[in-house]
Design an enzyme around this catalytic site. Structure first.
Site, PDB file in Angstrom:
ATOM      1  N   ASP A 149       0.841  -1.187   0.000  1.00 17.30           N
ATOM      2  CA  ASP A 149       0.000   0.000   0.000  1.00 17.30           C
ATOM      3  C   ASP A 149       0.882   1.244   0.000  1.00 17.30           C
ATOM      4  O   ASP A 149       1.813   1.351   0.796  1.00 17.30           O
ATOM      5  CB  ASP A 149      -0.917  -0.007   1.236  1.00 17.30           C
ATOM      6  CG  ASP A 149      -2.058   0.978   1.092  1.00 17.30           C
ATOM      7  OD1 ASP A 149      -2.436   1.307  -0.055  1.00 17.30           O
ATOM      8  OD2 ASP A 149      -2.576   1.428   2.133  1.00 17.30           O
ATOM      9  N   HIS A 156      -3.815  14.018   1.019  1.00 14.15           N
ATOM     10  CA  HIS A 156      -4.008  13.105   2.150  1.00 14.15           C
ATOM     11  C   HIS A 156      -2.820  13.167   3.109  1.00 14.15           C
ATOM     12  O   HIS A 156      -2.992  13.283   4.329  1.00 14.15           O
ATOM     13  CB  HIS A 156      -4.220  11.677   1.649  1.00 14.15           C
ATOM     14  CG  HIS A 156      -4.260  10.644   2.734  1.00 14.15           C
ATOM     15  ND1 HIS A 156      -5.298  10.569   3.645  1.00 14.15           N
ATOM     16  CD2 HIS A 156      -3.389   9.660   3.080  1.00 14.15           C
ATOM     17  CE1 HIS A 156      -5.063   9.575   4.494  1.00 14.15           C
ATOM     18  NE2 HIS A 156      -3.912   9.008   4.177  1.00 14.15           N
ATOM     19  N   GLU A 222     -10.444   3.895   3.848  1.00 14.98           N
ATOM     20  CA  GLU A 222      -9.546   4.669   3.003  1.00 14.98           C
ATOM     21  C   GLU A 222      -9.960   4.414   1.566  1.00 14.98           C
ATOM     22  O   GLU A 222      -9.946   3.264   1.098  1.00 14.98           O
ATOM     23  CB  GLU A 222      -8.074   4.315   3.256  1.00 14.98           C
ATOM     24  CG  GLU A 222      -7.600   4.845   4.604  1.00 14.98           C
ATOM     25  CD  GLU A 222      -6.091   4.841   4.790  1.00 14.98           C
ATOM     26  OE1 GLU A 222      -5.392   4.088   4.081  1.00 14.98           O
ATOM     27  OE2 GLU A 222      -5.609   5.598   5.665  1.00 14.98           O
ATOM     28  N   GLU A 224      -9.337   4.142  -2.013  1.00 19.56           N
ATOM     29  CA  GLU A 224      -8.145   3.935  -2.835  1.00 19.56           C
ATOM     30  C   GLU A 224      -8.525   3.207  -4.123  1.00 19.56           C
ATOM     31  O   GLU A 224      -9.607   2.634  -4.237  1.00 19.56           O
ATOM     32  CB  GLU A 224      -7.100   3.067  -2.086  1.00 19.56           C
ATOM     33  CG  GLU A 224      -6.661   3.635  -0.755  1.00 19.56           C
ATOM     34  CD  GLU A 224      -5.414   2.958  -0.180  1.00 19.56           C
ATOM     35  OE1 GLU A 224      -4.677   2.290  -0.951  1.00 19.56           O
ATOM     36  OE2 GLU A 224      -5.182   3.088   1.033  1.00 19.56           O
ATOM     37  N   ASP A 256      -9.089   0.409   2.100  1.00 19.44           N
ATOM     38  CA  ASP A 256      -8.083   0.010   3.089  1.00 19.44           C
ATOM     39  C   ASP A 256      -8.627   0.375   4.476  1.00 19.44           C
ATOM     40  O   ASP A 256      -8.289   1.420   5.040  1.00 19.44           O
ATOM     41  CB  ASP A 256      -6.776   0.750   2.779  1.00 19.44           C
ATOM     42  CG  ASP A 256      -5.679   0.433   3.769  1.00 19.44           C
ATOM     43  OD1 ASP A 256      -5.725  -0.638   4.384  1.00 19.44           O
ATOM     44  OD2 ASP A 256      -4.771   1.271   3.928  1.00 19.44           O
ATOM     45  N   ARG A 260      -8.049   3.789  13.399  1.00 22.63           N
ATOM     46  CA  ARG A 260      -7.194   4.962  13.651  1.00 22.63           C
ATOM     47  C   ARG A 260      -6.581   4.981  15.045  1.00 22.63           C
ATOM     48  O   ARG A 260      -5.450   5.442  15.227  1.00 22.63           O
ATOM     49  CB  ARG A 260      -7.995   6.241  13.449  1.00 22.63           C
ATOM     50  CG  ARG A 260      -8.534   6.439  12.056  1.00 22.63           C
ATOM     51  CD  ARG A 260      -7.426   6.494  11.030  1.00 22.63           C
ATOM     52  NE  ARG A 260      -7.967   6.618   9.684  1.00 22.63           N
ATOM     53  CZ  ARG A 260      -7.280   6.384   8.583  1.00 22.63           C
ATOM     54  NH1 ARG A 260      -6.006   6.012   8.647  1.00 22.63           N
ATOM     55  NH2 ARG A 260      -7.841   6.517   7.409  1.00 22.63           N
ATOM     56  N   GLN A 263      -3.876   2.456  15.174  1.00 22.51           N
ATOM     57  CA  GLN A 263      -2.796   2.971  14.318  1.00 22.51           C
ATOM     58  C   GLN A 263      -1.976   4.029  15.040  1.00 22.51           C
ATOM     59  O   GLN A 263      -0.742   4.002  15.010  1.00 22.51           O
ATOM     60  CB  GLN A 263      -3.423   3.565  13.042  1.00 22.51           C
ATOM     61  CG  GLN A 263      -2.410   4.095  12.028  1.00 22.51           C
ATOM     62  CD  GLN A 263      -3.106   4.654  10.778  1.00 22.51           C
ATOM     63  OE1 GLN A 263      -4.328   4.603  10.646  1.00 22.51           O
ATOM     64  NE2 GLN A 263      -2.333   5.193   9.852  1.00 22.51           N
ATOM     65  N   LYS A 276      -4.297  -2.053  10.156  1.00 22.41           N
ATOM     66  CA  LYS A 276      -4.642  -2.191   8.743  1.00 22.41           C
ATOM     67  C   LYS A 276      -4.821  -3.647   8.316  1.00 22.41           C
ATOM     68  O   LYS A 276      -5.395  -3.912   7.274  1.00 22.41           O
ATOM     69  CB  LYS A 276      -3.517  -1.607   7.887  1.00 22.41           C
ATOM     70  CG  LYS A 276      -3.165  -0.168   8.184  1.00 22.41           C
ATOM     71  CD  LYS A 276      -4.048   0.766   7.405  1.00 22.41           C
ATOM     72  CE  LYS A 276      -3.521   2.187   7.490  1.00 22.41           C
ATOM     73  NZ  LYS A 276      -4.312   3.097   6.654  1.00 22.41           N
ATOM     74  N   THR A 280      -8.895  -5.739   3.939  1.00 22.78           N
ATOM     75  CA  THR A 280      -8.827  -4.791   2.825  1.00 22.78           C
ATOM     76  C   THR A 280      -9.819  -5.307   1.789  1.00 22.78           C
ATOM     77  O   THR A 280      -9.768  -6.482   1.429  1.00 22.78           O
ATOM     78  CB  THR A 280      -7.413  -4.771   2.210  1.00 22.78           C
ATOM     79  OG1 THR A 280      -6.463  -4.466   3.235  1.00 22.78           O
ATOM     80  CG2 THR A 280      -7.306  -3.748   1.091  1.00 22.78           C
ATOM     81  N   GLU A 387     -10.141  12.480   7.787  1.00 18.76           N
ATOM     82  CA  GLU A 387      -9.999  13.813   7.210  1.00 18.76           C
ATOM     83  C   GLU A 387     -11.347  14.526   7.082  1.00 18.76           C
ATOM     84  O   GLU A 387     -11.446  15.713   7.349  1.00 18.76           O
ATOM     85  CB  GLU A 387      -9.351  13.709   5.821  1.00 18.76           C
ATOM     86  CG  GLU A 387      -7.943  13.162   5.828  1.00 18.76           C
ATOM     87  CD  GLU A 387      -7.540  12.677   4.450  1.00 18.76           C
ATOM     88  OE1 GLU A 387      -7.738  11.475   4.158  1.00 18.76           O
ATOM     89  OE2 GLU A 387      -7.059  13.500   3.653  1.00 18.76           O
TER      90      GLU A 387
END
Ligand code: CA
Length: 440
Positions: A149, A156, A222, A224, A256, A260, A263, A276, A280, A387
């Site tokens: 990844d 971002h 996420e 992607e 993904d 948080r 993480q 993570k 996925t 975000e």
């Protein structure tokens, strides 16, 4: 132009129409110009096998080849061609090489063309080779030997750096010099429609000296895309940036999923691990670079100029409109929470592959490379809840009532993506996952 180039160009003719009416609807993701590859099964034949999406149907390539309507040539040994479509992954087909992918795509383009009677006027053959998409189950399209990844959206990386480090120095100095990436977990890549369980792990609460063990409280998406490696490289033999696109089979949408809070506690010094690796999700249809070619655009200008091994001539970004929708449990009402475009990505797929292999690292057919979260320049174009809600400080209003900061149990998240042509679109379908409560 050679005959081959003409035939290849004809597969992308915007005026081309299929005899299958559903493929000609302007908002259909799977017109005759697309023809993405996937793996499906159905109630009447539960064996997973290779299919191609057209309109609201799937062409069963194993059945089509058995019926004598699909040739595989281009110097391929008979042994290698055997049963290549009657398999539970696309890897054997992809391994045949780009001439074989193109040959199959061109034959399907002709067979499905409105003017071609071969399949159009043969009801018995249509019955054997066309499967309604509604009655099919989609499977993971490839066996994925490795998943990497990247972190290639400048917006971002700037947003995350501002939140977690320092708004004045949001981008670390290495970010503008290379496509930053990490080796992800291939075993937990799942196909769209698979439910995802909220992970447990270590959480470090601000008012606690030590971490607690518990369910993730800041579960996120996420947005992607991913690309699938179509031709690997040998150990010790890097892929040159100018050759990189020849190593790509096609693209998918990729979510993904990210914990948080896990993480934030674990990611220093080696990057994300449990935050993570729990899941996925990818979309089931792989859209080939041949189908995406008309939507190729210039990548953003890169300053400073990349080192020589990361330079390539021509245009390497793609104009793919992207959306994220959130649907709470118990309602049909989904809210579109983000709209952005893949063309904003700073580092290109070719640069990612060149950088990945510059050390001599080998890649294999079926390897999955995630783009990194795709965030645009405006607050409604951010590709994660982190975000969009600025780490929970600005809740999102839902059309069904209520608000969200991070994902609640029962929420269903959907990614959608398409290239908009004149009167048609080359779409990716959707990438869907619903969150189940943690196993406490
Ligand atoms: Ca990511």
């Amino acid at each position: 132009m050679s005959d081959f180039s003409k035939e290849l160009a004809a597969t992308r003719d915007p005026a081309k129409r299929s005899w299958l009416a559903s493929a000609n609807v302007p908002t259909c993701d799977f017109p005759i110009q697309n023809l993405p590859f996937g793996i499906f099964s159905e109630a009447r034949d539960a064996r997973p096998r290779v299919g191609v999406a057209i309109g609201d149907a799937i062409v069963d390539l194993a059945a089509l080849r058995a019926a004598g309507h699909l040739e595989l040539d281009g110097g391929i040994d008979a042994d290698e061609r055997e049963d290549v479509f009657a398999r539970a992954s696309l890897n054997a087909f992809i391994t045949l090489g780009r001439d074989a992918w193109r040959g199959v795509r061109m034959q399907l383009s002709m067979l499905l063309d409105a003017a071609n009677p071969a399949l159009r006027d043969d009801a018995a053959l249509r019955e054997r080779v066309l499967v309604p998409m509604q009655s099919a189950t989609m499977h993971l399209p490839v066996d994925i030997p490795g998943y990497t990844d990247f972190y290639s959206s400048k917006e971002h990386a700037t947003n995350v750096g501002s939140m977690f480090r320092d708004p004045k120095n949001a981008l670390l100095p290495n970010w503008s010099e290379m496509p930053i990436g990490y080796n992800g977990r291939a075993s937990s890549v799942v196909v769209s429609g698979t439910s995802v369980r909220r992970p447990m792990g270590q959480l470090k609460l601000p008012d606690h000296e030590r971490p607690i063990y518990g369910a993730c409280r800041k579960l996120d998406i996420e947005l992607e895309t991913g690309f699938i490696v179509g031709r690997g490289n040998a150990l010790g033999e890097p892929i040159a940036c100018d050759d990189a696109q020849d190593h790509i089979f096609g693209m998918v949408l990729l979510n993904d999923w990210s914990a948080r809070d896990i993480q934030q506690w674990e990611y220093v010094p080696l990057g994300p691990f449990n935050a993570k690796s729990f899941a996925t999700t990818i979309s089931p249809w792989i859209v080939t670079l041949d189908a995406l070619e008309p939507f190729r655009v210039a990548q953003p200008e890169q300053t400073p100029e990349p080192l020589p091994y990361l330079r390539h001539a021509g245009q390497h970004a793609f104009d793919v409109a992207l959306e994220v929708r959130l649907r709470p449990d118990g309602t049909d009402c989904a809210t579109t929470i983000a709209r952005t475009n893949f063309r904003h990505m700073y580092w290109t797929m070719a640069q990612q592959l060149a950088h990945h292999t510059v050390s001599g690292c080998n890649t294999r057919v079926g390897d999955l490379m995630g783009s990194g979260t795709i965030s645009g320049p405006t607050p409604d174009s951010f590709g994660s809840l982190l975000e969009l809600t600025w780490n929970g400080a600005r809740p999102i209003e839902l059309d069904s009532g209520g608000t969200r900061t991070f994902i609640v149990d029962g929420d269903e998240l959907t990614l959608a993506g398409w290239c908009q042509g004149d009167g048609y679109r080359v779409g990716f379908g959707t990438c869907v996952g619903k969150i189940l409560p943690a196993r406490g």
